[in-house]
Design a protein around this motif. Structure first.
Motif, PDB file in Angstrom:
ATOM      1  N   ALA A 114       0.812  -1.220   0.000  1.00 28.07           N
ATOM      2  CA  ALA A 114       0.000   0.000   0.000  1.00 28.07           C
ATOM      3  C   ALA A 114       0.845   1.270   0.000  1.00 28.07           C
ATOM      4  CB  ALA A 114      -0.932   0.007   1.213  1.00 28.07           C
ATOM      5  N   LEU A 115       2.078   1.195   0.491  1.00 26.90           N
ATOM      6  CA  LEU A 115       2.885   2.411   0.647  1.00 26.90           C
ATOM      7  C   LEU A 115       3.119   3.171  -0.662  1.00 26.90           C
ATOM      8  CD1 LEU A 115       5.582   1.414   3.310  1.00 26.90           C
ATOM      9  CD2 LEU A 115       3.505   2.779   3.610  1.00 26.90           C
ATOM     10  N   PRO A 116       3.418   2.511  -1.791  1.00 22.73           N
ATOM     11  CA  PRO A 116       3.651   3.273  -3.034  1.00 22.73           C
ATOM     12  C   PRO A 116       2.449   4.084  -3.498  1.00 22.73           C
ATOM     13  CG  PRO A 116       4.509   1.049  -3.239  1.00 22.73           C
ATOM     14  CD  PRO A 116       3.693   1.079  -1.993  1.00 22.73           C
ATOM     15  N   VAL A 117       1.253   3.749  -2.996  1.00 22.37           N
ATOM     16  CA  VAL A 117       0.050   4.505  -3.341  1.00 22.37           C
ATOM     17  C   VAL A 117      -0.265   5.539  -2.264  1.00 22.37           C
ATOM     18  CG1 VAL A 117      -2.399   4.374  -3.918  1.00 22.37           C
ATOM     19  CG2 VAL A 117      -0.857   2.525  -4.612  1.00 22.37           C
ATOM     20  N   LEU A 118      -0.247   5.113  -1.014  1.00 20.49           N
ATOM     21  CA  LEU A 118      -0.660   5.991   0.081  1.00 20.49           C
ATOM     22  C   LEU A 118       0.350   7.097   0.362  1.00 20.49           C
ATOM     23  CD1 LEU A 118      -2.149   3.416   2.632  1.00 20.49           C
ATOM     24  CD2 LEU A 118      -3.342   4.823   0.946  1.00 20.49           C
ATOM     25  N   LEU A 119       1.637   6.787   0.295  1.00 18.75           N
ATOM     26  CA  LEU A 119       2.645   7.807   0.615  1.00 18.75           C
ATOM     27  C   LEU A 119       2.586   9.012  -0.318  1.00 18.75           C
ATOM     28  CD1 LEU A 119       5.926   5.961   1.712  1.00 18.75           C
ATOM     29  CD2 LEU A 119       4.460   7.457   3.065  1.00 18.75           C
ATOM     30  N   PRO A 120       2.629   8.824  -1.644  1.00 19.05           N
ATOM     31  CA  PRO A 120       2.572  10.011  -2.515  1.00 19.05           C
ATOM     32  C   PRO A 120       1.244  10.752  -2.448  1.00 19.05           C
ATOM     33  CG  PRO A 120       2.582   8.005  -3.821  1.00 19.05           C
ATOM     34  CD  PRO A 120       2.884   7.600  -2.422  1.00 19.05           C
ATOM     35  N   LEU A 121       0.123  10.032  -2.230  1.00 18.68           N
ATOM     36  CA  LEU A 121      -1.157  10.724  -2.087  1.00 18.68           C
ATOM     37  C   LEU A 121      -1.165  11.601  -0.842  1.00 18.68           C
ATOM     38  CD1 LEU A 121      -3.794   7.994  -3.040  1.00 18.68           C
ATOM     39  CD2 LEU A 121      -3.181  10.031  -4.347  1.00 18.68           C
ATOM     40  N   THR A 122      -0.689  11.062   0.272  1.00 23.34           N
ATOM     41  CA  THR A 122      -0.609  11.854   1.506  1.00 23.34           C
ATOM     42  C   THR A 122       0.356  13.014   1.347  1.00 23.34           C
ATOM     43  OG1 THR A 122      -1.057   9.849   2.792  1.00 23.34           O
ATOM     44  CG2 THR A 122      -0.160  11.735   3.977  1.00 23.34           C
ATOM     45  N   ALA A 123       1.506  12.734   0.737  1.00 29.20           N
ATOM     46  CA  ALA A 123       2.518  13.780   0.550  1.00 29.20           C
ATOM     47  C   ALA A 123       2.024  14.869  -0.395  1.00 29.20           C
ATOM     48  CB  ALA A 123       3.807  13.167   0.022  1.00 29.20           C
TER      49      ALA A 123
ATOM     50  N   GLN B  83       8.881  21.545   0.086  1.00 30.99           N
ATOM     51  CA  GLN B  83       8.189  20.806  -0.974  1.00 30.99           C
ATOM     52  C   GLN B  83       9.162  19.881  -1.705  1.00 30.99           C
ATOM     53  OE1 GLN B  83       6.267  23.736  -3.553  1.00 30.99           O
ATOM     54  NE2 GLN B  83       4.288  22.923  -2.932  1.00 30.99           N
ATOM     55  N   ARG B  84      10.314  20.429  -2.050  1.00 34.14           N
ATOM     56  CA  ARG B  84      11.297  19.629  -2.784  1.00 34.14           C
ATOM     57  C   ARG B  84      11.789  18.459  -1.943  1.00 34.14           C
ATOM     58  NH1 ARG B  84      14.436  25.189  -4.161  1.00 34.14           N
ATOM     59  NH2 ARG B  84      13.119  25.893  -5.884  1.00 34.14           N
ATOM     60  N   LEU B  85      12.129  18.741  -0.691  1.00 37.72           N
ATOM     61  CA  LEU B  85      12.640  17.696   0.193  1.00 37.72           C
ATOM     62  C   LEU B  85      11.603  16.608   0.414  1.00 37.72           C
ATOM     63  CD1 LEU B  85      14.894  16.707   2.053  1.00 37.72           C
ATOM     64  CD2 LEU B  85      13.896  18.094   3.886  1.00 37.72           C
ATOM     65  N   LEU B  86      10.344  16.993   0.578  1.00 32.00           N
ATOM     66  CA  LEU B  86       9.280  16.025   0.790  1.00 32.00           C
ATOM     67  C   LEU B  86       9.134  15.104  -0.415  1.00 32.00           C
ATOM     68  CD1 LEU B  86       6.893  14.987   2.505  1.00 32.00           C
ATOM     69  CD2 LEU B  86       5.469  16.725   1.382  1.00 32.00           C
ATOM     70  N   GLY B  87       9.131  15.688  -1.620  1.00 30.46           N
ATOM     71  CA  GLY B  87       8.997  14.878  -2.829  1.00 30.46           C
ATOM     72  C   GLY B  87      10.136  13.885  -2.985  1.00 30.46           C
ATOM     73  N   LEU B  88      11.365  14.341  -2.772  1.00 27.11           N
ATOM     74  CA  LEU B  88      12.520  13.458  -2.910  1.00 27.11           C
ATOM     75  C   LEU B  88      12.504  12.362  -1.848  1.00 27.11           C
ATOM     76  CD1 LEU B  88      15.295  16.117  -3.662  1.00 27.11           C
ATOM     77  CD2 LEU B  88      14.278  14.496  -5.269  1.00 27.11           C
ATOM     78  N   LEU B  89      12.124  12.712  -0.623  1.00 19.05           N
ATOM     79  CA  LEU B  89      12.076  11.733   0.453  1.00 19.05           C
ATOM     80  C   LEU B  89      11.052  10.642   0.168  1.00 19.05           C
ATOM     81  CD1 LEU B  89      12.974  10.837   3.279  1.00 19.05           C
ATOM     82  CD2 LEU B  89      11.207  12.340   4.231  1.00 19.05           C
ATOM     83  N   VAL B  90       9.867  11.043  -0.267  1.00 20.89           N
ATOM     84  CA  VAL B  90       8.804  10.070  -0.548  1.00 20.89           C
ATOM     85  C   VAL B  90       9.210   9.140  -1.684  1.00 20.89           C
ATOM     86  CG1 VAL B  90       6.467   9.840  -1.487  1.00 20.89           C
ATOM     87  CG2 VAL B  90       6.913  11.444   0.372  1.00 20.89           C
ATOM     88  N   LEU B  91       9.749   9.681  -2.761  1.00 21.30           N
ATOM     89  CA  LEU B  91      10.139   8.836  -3.886  1.00 21.30           C
ATOM     90  C   LEU B  91      11.305   7.931  -3.519  1.00 21.30           C
ATOM     91  CD1 LEU B  91       9.753  11.287  -6.904  1.00 21.30           C
ATOM     92  CD2 LEU B  91       8.192   9.511  -6.125  1.00 21.30           C
ATOM     93  N   GLY B  92      12.209   8.412  -2.651  1.00 25.05           N
ATOM     94  CA  GLY B  92      13.290   7.560  -2.181  1.00 25.05           C
ATOM     95  C   GLY B  92      12.772   6.373  -1.377  1.00 25.05           C
ATOM     96  N   VAL B  93      11.778   6.612  -0.534  1.00 20.10           N
ATOM     97  CA  VAL B  93      11.177   5.528   0.249  1.00 20.10           C
ATOM     98  C   VAL B  93      10.486   4.523  -0.674  1.00 20.10           C
ATOM     99  CG1 VAL B  93       9.380   4.972   1.934  1.00 20.10           C
ATOM    100  CG2 VAL B  93      10.912   6.907   2.338  1.00 20.10           C
ATOM    101  N   ILE B  94       9.829   5.024  -1.713  1.00 18.21           N
ATOM    102  CA  ILE B  94       9.134   4.119  -2.641  1.00 18.21           C
ATOM    103  C   ILE B  94      10.135   3.247  -3.387  1.00 18.21           C
ATOM    104  CG2 ILE B  94       7.695   4.026  -4.713  1.00 18.21           C
ATOM    105  CD1 ILE B  94       6.275   6.520  -3.722  1.00 18.21           C
ATOM    106  N   ILE B  95      11.288   3.793  -3.748  1.00 22.71           N
ATOM    107  CA  ILE B  95      12.326   2.986  -4.404  1.00 22.71           C
ATOM    108  C   ILE B  95      12.741   1.825  -3.499  1.00 22.71           C
ATOM    109  CG2 ILE B  95      14.725   2.978  -5.190  1.00 22.71           C
ATOM    110  CD1 ILE B  95      14.289   5.833  -6.192  1.00 22.71           C
ATOM    111  N   ALA B  96      13.005   2.131  -2.220  1.00 22.36           N
ATOM    112  CA  ALA B  96      13.384   1.084  -1.277  1.00 22.36           C
ATOM    113  C   ALA B  96      12.260   0.065  -1.101  1.00 22.36           C
ATOM    114  CB  ALA B  96      13.760   1.709   0.067  1.00 22.36           C
ATOM    115  N   ASP B  97      11.031   0.552  -1.009  1.00 25.22           N
ATOM    116  CA  ASP B  97       9.878  -0.322  -0.850  1.00 25.22           C
ATOM    117  C   ASP B  97       9.731  -1.247  -2.051  1.00 25.22           C
ATOM    118  OD1 ASP B  97       7.084  -0.646   0.691  1.00 25.22           O
ATOM    119  OD2 ASP B  97       6.686  -0.597  -1.462  1.00 25.22           O
TER     120      ASP B  97
END
Length: 511
Positions: free
Chosen positions: A6-15, A29-43
């Motif tokens: 669920a994280l690849p869907v819920l994280l970017p929607l929440t962010a 804004q920039r840091l949040l976007g990069l952080l979320v996409l980095g977490v999705i890569i690991a996930d």
């Protein structure tokens, strides 16, 4: 473990919602976007490892059992494409920040880019992970609603005209999509993909064929399959480079993914699919010839994008494990390489001030770094060994020859011809843009444009992001052996859908 689906869907929607609230704070804004996409890569990397070692990871939302509830599932194919797509979206976001498209070139950040970009990423993730047709429709609508904003963020006449074409075609295809879902549900009483396989097989043969063709048309529009491709070359070239890059890299491939998933899991075929092979051949040739007729660099790349969709349709049409393995390898390669070429196009435009090939020249001497960044993915797209494009095309050519049919041989010959035409198109770009005399940058016709064209300058984030994707394409070629094994196992899963069905309908992990 099921929460990871669920994280690849819920994280970017929440962010996305949080990013909208942070509109006054550009750096956050920039840091949040990069952080979320980095977490999705690991996930996605974890999901790929687990699904390859232990089978699909299934989440039944709200603990409602399939086929009654909403199912999210990560198998080898969806996890692999999610990982590659996440790497591309991460690199493109870095490029966008460096290009200052997020700021329109001003001190204060635009509030729309980051939220819409994250929404787009959520839609792509949902499309890969959803286990039913209706939520696949929802995924496409999330992608389309955010892409409407991204493609028309600056209201020049050209961009509005292109945006209207894109919007009208997208709305028409969405209407056709929801109609198709209604017909499928009326015929079978379900929209769950795992459940549909058995239900569709019980329908009359004529109805099965009609529904299968309707699905091909719906997703053929999304994938820009000839003759349903006309909207793409008119829409993509007008958007800024990073927006076009993520569209070209991901959106059409999501359409291909939907075709692969439905035509293997729901509408199974017993032999080579001649209609799809013919469509593949026409798509390859028409796209390549269209590219050769272009002087606009972005339109040339857009037609090549259409052309190479034909290779993916080729493997699906052969319809065996080798063909589907080739499709998976080609999608992985093409997501990376096509996005890279559009980012390089943005660098070229930034230096030359034009997209017209006849007004460029001498960039190999003036900007050798950009020349290298263009040459490597261009050779890969043309299928020159030992790059990733060659690895993927080799699998497809083996499948075509191994099919033993006249249609298969014809499409194989067309694939070779298309590779030569693609190489010629890339050579034209090289000789006109990078060889010859250095030309002064063309004057910027609109100094407020966020592309900052004609400045003869590039910043490090833009070059670094493009370099990351170039390296990624080289890594795909270097790990072709292990990657091919994963793709082969994923293709085997597609040909024998029992693993998917068992994971969803019986033995899947509850949420």
């Amino acid at each position: 473990m099921t929460v990871l689906v669920a994280l690849p869907v819920l994280l970017p929607l929440t962010a996305a919602g949080l990013s909208l609230a942070l509109g006054r704070f550009a750096d956050l804004q920039r840091l949040l976007g990069l952080l979320v996409l980095g977490v999705i890569i690991a996930d996605a990397a974890v999901l790929l490892y687990v699904s390859d070692q232990s089978g699909p990871v299934v989440l039944q939302m709200g603990a409602w059992p399939a086929p009654f509830g909403i199912t999210l599932i990560a198998d080898r194919l969806s996890a692999l494409l999610l990982l590659v797509s996440s790497v591309v979206t991460f690199a493109v976001l870095i490029y966008s920040i460096g290009q200052r498209i997020t700021d329109y070139g001003r001190e204060r950040s635009s509030t729309t880019f980051h939220p819409m970009y994250l929404m787009l990423c959520a839609g792509v993730s949902l499309a890969y992970l959803t286990g039913d047709l209706f939520n696949l429709f929802v995924a496409f609508e999330i992608m389309l609603s955010s892409s409407y904003v991204l493609i028309t963020r600056r209201t020049t006449a050209t961009r509005v005209r292109a945006g209207m074409t894109y919007t009208i075609v997208s709305l028409a295809s969405s209407l056709l999509f929801i109609t198709m879902i209604a017909l499928v549900y009326a015929s079978t009483g379900t929209v769950n993909l795992a459940d549909l396989g058995g239900k569709v097989a019980e329908l009359p043969q004529g109805l099965q064929v009609a529904l299968a063709l309707l699905v091909v048309i719906v997703f053929g529009v999304k994938a820009a399959m000839v003759p349903l491709h006309f909207w793409l070359p008119d829409s993509y070239p007008t958007a800024p480079a990073p927006v076009t890059a993520v569209f070209a890299g991901l959106l059409t491939k999501v359409g291909i993914y939907a075709l692969i998933r439905t035509q293997t899991l729901v509408f199974a075929h017993s032999e080579s699919w001649n209609l799809m092979l013919i469509i593949a051949l026409v798509t390859m040739i028409v796209g390549a010839l269209g590219a050769l007729a272009q002087n606009d660099l972005n339109r040339l790349l857009s037609f090549l994008l259409v052309s190479h969709i034909g290779y993916m349709l080729f493997g699906l049409g052969v319809y065996d494990v080798i063909g589907l393995t080739g499709v998976i390898l080609y999608v992985v390669h093409h997501i990376t390489v096509q996005a890279t070429l559009f980012l390089v196009s943005g660098l070229i435009t930034r230096h030359s001030g034009t997209v017209a090939l006849t007004r460029m020249g001498g960039m190999a001497k003036a900007t050798p770094m950009i020349a290298v960044l263009f040459a490597l993915p261009a050779l890969s797209l043309a299928g020159v060994p030992p790059f990733s494009g060659f690895v993927a095309k080799l699998a497809l050519l083996q499948a075509g020859v191994g099919s033993g049919t006249i249609t298969g041989f014809a499409v194989t010959a067309g694939a070779v011809l298309t590779s030569l035409l693609s190489l010629y198109a890339m050579a034209r770009v090289w000789t006109r843009a990078f060889w010859g005399q250095v030309k002064a940058p063309a004057p910027d016709p609109d100094p407020t444009d966020e592309l900052v064209v004609g400045t003869a300058s590039s910043n490090r984030p833009m070059l670094a992001a493009t370099g990351v994707l170039v390296v990624a394409s080289l890594v795909i070629a270097l790990v072709a052996g292990p990657l091919g094994e994963i793709a082969g196992r994923a293709a085997g899963d597609l040909m024998h859908g029992e693993t998917y069905r068992t994971a969803v309908l019986g033995g899947g992990s509850g949420g």
